[in-house]
Design an enzyme around this catalytic site. Sequence first.
Site, PDB file in Angstrom:
ATOM      1  N   GLY A  14       0.857  -1.179   0.000  1.00  0.00           N
ATOM      2  CA  GLY A  14       0.000   0.000   0.000  1.00  0.00           C
ATOM      3  C   GLY A  14       0.897   1.234   0.000  1.00  0.00           C
ATOM      4  O   GLY A  14       2.083   1.157  -0.367  1.00  0.00           O
ATOM      5  N   ALA A  39       2.293   2.836   2.441  1.00  0.00           N
ATOM      6  CA  ALA A  39       3.463   2.728   3.311  1.00  0.00           C
ATOM      7  C   ALA A  39       4.477   1.736   2.726  1.00  0.00           C
ATOM      8  O   ALA A  39       5.654   2.072   2.527  1.00  0.00           O
ATOM      9  CB  ALA A  39       3.036   2.302   4.716  1.00  0.00           C
ATOM     10  N   GLY A  40       4.018   0.524   2.439  1.00  0.00           N
ATOM     11  CA  GLY A  40       4.944  -0.515   1.974  1.00  0.00           C
ATOM     12  C   GLY A  40       5.457  -0.253   0.568  1.00  0.00           C
ATOM     13  O   GLY A  40       6.642  -0.490   0.276  1.00  0.00           O
ATOM     14  N   SER A  93     -16.296  11.168   2.180  1.00  0.00           N
ATOM     15  CA  SER A  93     -15.097  11.833   2.702  1.00  0.00           C
ATOM     16  C   SER A  93     -15.384  13.003   3.637  1.00  0.00           C
ATOM     17  O   SER A  93     -16.318  13.783   3.427  1.00  0.00           O
ATOM     18  CB  SER A  93     -14.274  12.341   1.524  1.00  0.00           C
ATOM     19  OG  SER A  93     -13.270  13.204   1.988  1.00  0.00           O
ATOM     20  N   ARG A 107     -13.113  13.961  14.143  1.00  0.00           N
ATOM     21  CA  ARG A 107     -14.046  12.858  13.879  1.00  0.00           C
ATOM     22  C   ARG A 107     -14.675  12.279  15.137  1.00  0.00           C
ATOM     23  O   ARG A 107     -15.848  11.921  15.142  1.00  0.00           O
ATOM     24  CB  ARG A 107     -13.298  11.746  13.143  1.00  0.00           C
ATOM     25  CG  ARG A 107     -12.903  12.203  11.790  1.00  0.00           C
ATOM     26  CD  ARG A 107     -12.044  11.205  11.070  1.00  0.00           C
ATOM     27  NE  ARG A 107     -11.731  11.761   9.768  1.00  0.00           N
ATOM     28  CZ  ARG A 107     -10.951  11.173   8.875  1.00  0.00           C
ATOM     29  NH1 ARG A 107     -10.392  10.013   9.147  1.00  0.00           N
ATOM     30  NH2 ARG A 107     -10.725  11.732   7.720  1.00  0.00           N
ATOM     31  N   HIS A 161     -13.585   3.098  10.863  1.00  0.00           N
ATOM     32  CA  HIS A 161     -12.855   3.587   9.706  1.00  0.00           C
ATOM     33  C   HIS A 161     -11.351   3.338   9.768  1.00  0.00           C
ATOM     34  O   HIS A 161     -10.709   3.076   8.757  1.00  0.00           O
ATOM     35  CB  HIS A 161     -13.115   5.094   9.611  1.00  0.00           C
ATOM     36  CG  HIS A 161     -12.436   5.756   8.471  1.00  0.00           C
ATOM     37  ND1 HIS A 161     -12.734   5.461   7.165  1.00  0.00           N
ATOM     38  CD2 HIS A 161     -11.469   6.718   8.429  1.00  0.00           C
ATOM     39  CE1 HIS A 161     -11.988   6.215   6.366  1.00  0.00           C
ATOM     40  NE2 HIS A 161     -11.205   6.958   7.102  1.00  0.00           N
ATOM     41  N   GLU A 198      -0.371   2.262   8.759  1.00  0.00           N
ATOM     42  CA  GLU A 198      -1.465   2.044   9.714  1.00  0.00           C
ATOM     43  C   GLU A 198      -1.172   0.867  10.645  1.00  0.00           C
ATOM     44  O   GLU A 198      -1.772   0.736  11.716  1.00  0.00           O
ATOM     45  CB  GLU A 198      -2.794   1.833   8.954  1.00  0.00           C
ATOM     46  CG  GLU A 198      -3.994   1.911   9.876  1.00  0.00           C
ATOM     47  CD  GLU A 198      -5.335   1.868   9.152  1.00  0.00           C
ATOM     48  OE1 GLU A 198      -5.391   2.153   7.942  1.00  0.00           O
ATOM     49  OE2 GLU A 198      -6.342   1.530   9.814  1.00  0.00           O
ATOM     50  N   ARG A 249      -7.231  10.032  15.246  1.00  0.00           N
ATOM     51  CA  ARG A 249      -6.444  10.534  14.110  1.00  0.00           C
ATOM     52  C   ARG A 249      -7.197  11.662  13.421  1.00  0.00           C
ATOM     53  O   ARG A 249      -8.388  11.527  13.137  1.00  0.00           O
ATOM     54  CB  ARG A 249      -6.181   9.408  13.112  1.00  0.00           C
ATOM     55  CG  ARG A 249      -5.496   9.898  11.850  1.00  0.00           C
ATOM     56  CD  ARG A 249      -5.164   8.768  10.915  1.00  0.00           C
ATOM     57  NE  ARG A 249      -6.303   8.169  10.281  1.00  0.00           N
ATOM     58  CZ  ARG A 249      -6.936   8.671   9.209  1.00  0.00           C
ATOM     59  NH1 ARG A 249      -6.557   9.823   8.680  1.00  0.00           N
ATOM     60  NH2 ARG A 249      -7.958   8.026   8.675  1.00  0.00           N
ATOM     61  N   LEU A 289      -2.504   9.209   5.258  1.00  0.00           N
ATOM     62  CA  LEU A 289      -1.688   9.180   4.042  1.00  0.00           C
ATOM     63  C   LEU A 289      -0.353   9.868   4.325  1.00  0.00           C
ATOM     64  O   LEU A 289       0.704   9.419   3.894  1.00  0.00           O
ATOM     65  CB  LEU A 289      -2.428   9.877   2.895  1.00  0.00           C
ATOM     66  CG  LEU A 289      -3.806   9.291   2.524  1.00  0.00           C
ATOM     67  CD1 LEU A 289      -4.380  10.011   1.313  1.00  0.00           C
ATOM     68  CD2 LEU A 289      -3.714   7.798   2.230  1.00  0.00           C
TER      69      LEU A 289
END
Length: 651
Positions: free
Chosen positions: A58, A60-61, A300, A346, A417, A441, A451, A457
């Site tokens: 993803g 990160a990886g 979103s 949130r 989420h 994550e 968060r 991201l």
Amino acid sequence: MTVNLDSSELLFTLGDPVADTKAPQVPIEQRWDDRRFHGKIVNPANRRKRSVIVVGTGLAGGSASATLGEAGYQVTTFCYQDSPRRAHSVAAQGGINAAKNYRNDGDSIQRLFYDTVKGGDYRSRESNVYRLAQVSVEIIDQCVAQGVPFARDYGGLLDTRSFGGVQVSRTFYARGQTGQQLLLGAYQALERQIAAGTVTMHTRHEMLELITSGGRARGIVVRDMVTGEIETHLADAVVLASGGYGNVFFLSTNAKGCNVTATWRAHRKGALFANPCYTQIHPTCIPVSGDHQSKLTLMSESLRNDGRVWVPKANGDTRAPGAIPEAERDYYLERIYPSFGNLVPRDIASRAAKNVCDEGRGVGPGGRGVYLDFADAIARLGRDAVEAKYGNLFEMYERITGEDPYQVPMRIYPAVHYTMGGLWVDYDLQSTIPGLFVIGEANFSDHGANRLGASALMQGLADGYFVLPSTISAYLAEAPYGDPEAADVDAAVQSVRQRIDKLLSVNGDRTPDSFHRELGHLVWEYCGMERTEAGLRKAIGEIRRLREEFWQRVKVSGTSEELNQVLEKAGRVADFLELAELMCIDALHREESCGGHFRAEHQTPDGEALRDDENFAYVAAWEFAGTGNKPVLHKETLEYEYVHMTQRSYK
Ligand SMILES: Cc1cc2nc3c(=O)[nH]c(=O)nc-3n(C[C@H](O)[C@H](O)[C@H](O)COP(=O)(O)OP(=O)(O)OC[C@H]3O[C@@H](n4cnc5c(N)ncnc54)[C@H](O)[C@@H]3O)c2cc1C
């Protein structure tokens, strides 16, 4: 059968404290430079002799593999999808934060740092968050250089918008498809390294075990999901970038494949799991429409820039929204939180929505919804401008609900989420197992108890493009660590085989999916938006009962030597069943409310989360102590030198 745990039963034992020893003891703004300068680096000619496994492609990886490959290391990377482009990161909609201050609206590294620590309700580590704010600036340059098509204003400059919990406009975006565009950037960089031969990619391979030897992470055991073959891969270091575990709740906005297996297997091998109870419930999702659903859809947070949230003032008002006059509407976020209005964080927006629905003022089927209304924005900006910003989200909403949000307000309700918990890592992003690094994550590092939007991201790409490639070199500079013991490798392979055989041999009468649905219901009900001691104790008893039943009644059809999605699912559900208990134990022991963790017993007179800084200003890092044994709690004390802990207020 219902199992209620005795309220006096202690569910864990207390271990030694854990501490980050890698962040240098210099002023916070110098720490990252200092760490990079003093950490050893591997000479370019030696890098090709050092190998790294990266699980996950993803944001990160993918970014980590591409960067490590470009640096010259031998990288082997894995994902369970058929292409890195299908990683869950592709779903990210709203945007990515960076302290660029292009708007000249008062933003700065200090402000992003402050907003993030405050947004996380003072439960994150200052050093890591400050570095995140510093690195955020570089991410945008990196992605623009790759050709990521960020939105631009009329003059051609990069555009930004606002997200919850901040009063500046620092979120860069590509319509409602920011994750997809960023992932294409990372994917191109990754493919380039695959073509150059520095990265070897294995798609459709699932990591099922971590190999440790001599106290270090030395490799992984994977299953080829097409042929069923079990393989071992060894390296000097292992990086987990395997994403979050929100799917433990069954219904969430996550991709259906997201799971906890990679990190849970590492946890069972000794990596501490931090703050598992910190879950983010996102306020703007399309409400659940019935029992048939297996997935929820996010709308979103960026929509709250222009959409106004409201419910009728009167209980049980079933009139169509257009028939309710202005004076009879309650724009409750604007009323309760005038400074931040619809853009409160949130956790706050989710709880407020739950409260108005609990009062009987919710809208739509079952009264579990609130309106997100664009009428004012369309009147002010024009339909074209609204469409240019949010067109694909409006279209998605209409396809799912059959209602046109240009004409009638959207109906939204909170849903699971994101998971702030994950494997504990130090400033170098190294877990408690030497040689095992965790990014994106999958780790717990930067967001505390809540968060802020558009920060995942930012963190995933900060970790992958910039932080890990520097910090892992200090570890690799000390390699090679000798060959791992053959017996350790064999033991890991045998444990995978035995588990698969066990899953296949139960031959019961319930599908893995039915267990997952029941587990999700329990965790949502008792460890979701609001938690109580009685509810959590009940949930732990029920989860134990369900886990026992799973191993007696699960039915896995087919064999292990073929593509077998039921087998894949069963393994993941088995791990969720263990994780869920730890989540509840963590939530039960944390006798305070903070961020996404709301204990009904601990609230201010006006219903806000009430922290207990004296007793709980720590990271709860849990050790696996063997099946059937109580987990061991290790506390990392959180010290706030640069941001003072206060009661969070968005009023
Ligand atoms: C609908 C939605 C919208 C979002 N929008 C935003 C947004 O606008 N802004 C923002 O900042 N954040 C957003 N987020 C959050 C953000 O998208 C994620 O937190 C982030 O993309 C996670 O990236 P990752 O690289 O850590 O993990 P993922 O993208 O989940 O990648 C995990 C990778 O690990 C692999 N993997 C996992 N387990 C194994 C295993 N056992 N073996 C082999 N491979 C494995 C997978 O194949 C995959 O390649 C959103 C999330 C959702 C659900």
